[in-house]
Motif scaffolding. Sequence first.
Motif, short mmCIF file in Angstrom:
data_model
loop_
_atom_site.label_atom_id
_atom_site.label_comp_id
_atom_site.label_asym_id
_atom_site.label_seq_id
_atom_site.Cartn_x
_atom_site.Cartn_y
_atom_site.Cartn_z
N UNK A 6 0.80 -1.22 0.00
CA UNK A 6 0.00 0.00 0.00
C UNK A 6 0.84 1.27 0.00
N UNK A 7 2.11 1.18 0.37
CA UNK A 7 2.96 2.36 0.37
C UNK A 7 4.40 1.95 0.08
N UNK A 8 5.26 2.96 -0.08
CA UNK A 8 6.64 2.70 -0.47
C UNK A 8 7.38 1.86 0.57
N UNK A 9 7.13 2.09 1.84
CA UNK A 9 7.82 1.32 2.87
C UNK A 9 7.45 -0.16 2.80
N UNK A 10 6.18 -0.47 2.60
CA UNK A 10 5.76 -1.86 2.43
C UNK A 10 6.40 -2.47 1.19
N UNK A 11 6.48 -1.68 0.13
CA UNK A 11 7.12 -2.16 -1.09
C UNK A 11 8.58 -2.53 -0.83
N UNK A 12 9.31 -1.64 -0.18
CA UNK A 12 10.72 -1.89 0.12
C UNK A 12 10.87 -3.11 1.03
#
Length: 104
Positions: A6-12
């Motif tokens: 859902x956001x960049x931190x989750x993606x990373x």
Amino acid sequence: MKEYPENMQEFIDNFSTDEQCRDYIQTVRWSSGFVCPSCAHTNAWLHARHIFRCMNCRRDVSVTAGTVFGDSRVPLRLWFQALWCMVSQKNGVSAMGLGGSVGY
């Protein structure tokens, strides 16, 4: 893991290595388990270099075979970063913008 970050931190957190990306593709591609594209057999063992070998017909199958990632020499994590940039921005991303943000 959630189906989609859902956001960049989750993606990373979810896709920082090629192994994590490969595991995600495997989960999406074979959500109910491995299925051989040749004989439809459902049993395989993990062979060298992330290749599955069908226990029935002995065909070697890559998780990325038949996908846009299939014959690419670009690391999966970079593919995933490029795709994230394209789909997470409201108006997409330009080729120039993508070249600067992915870093390949």
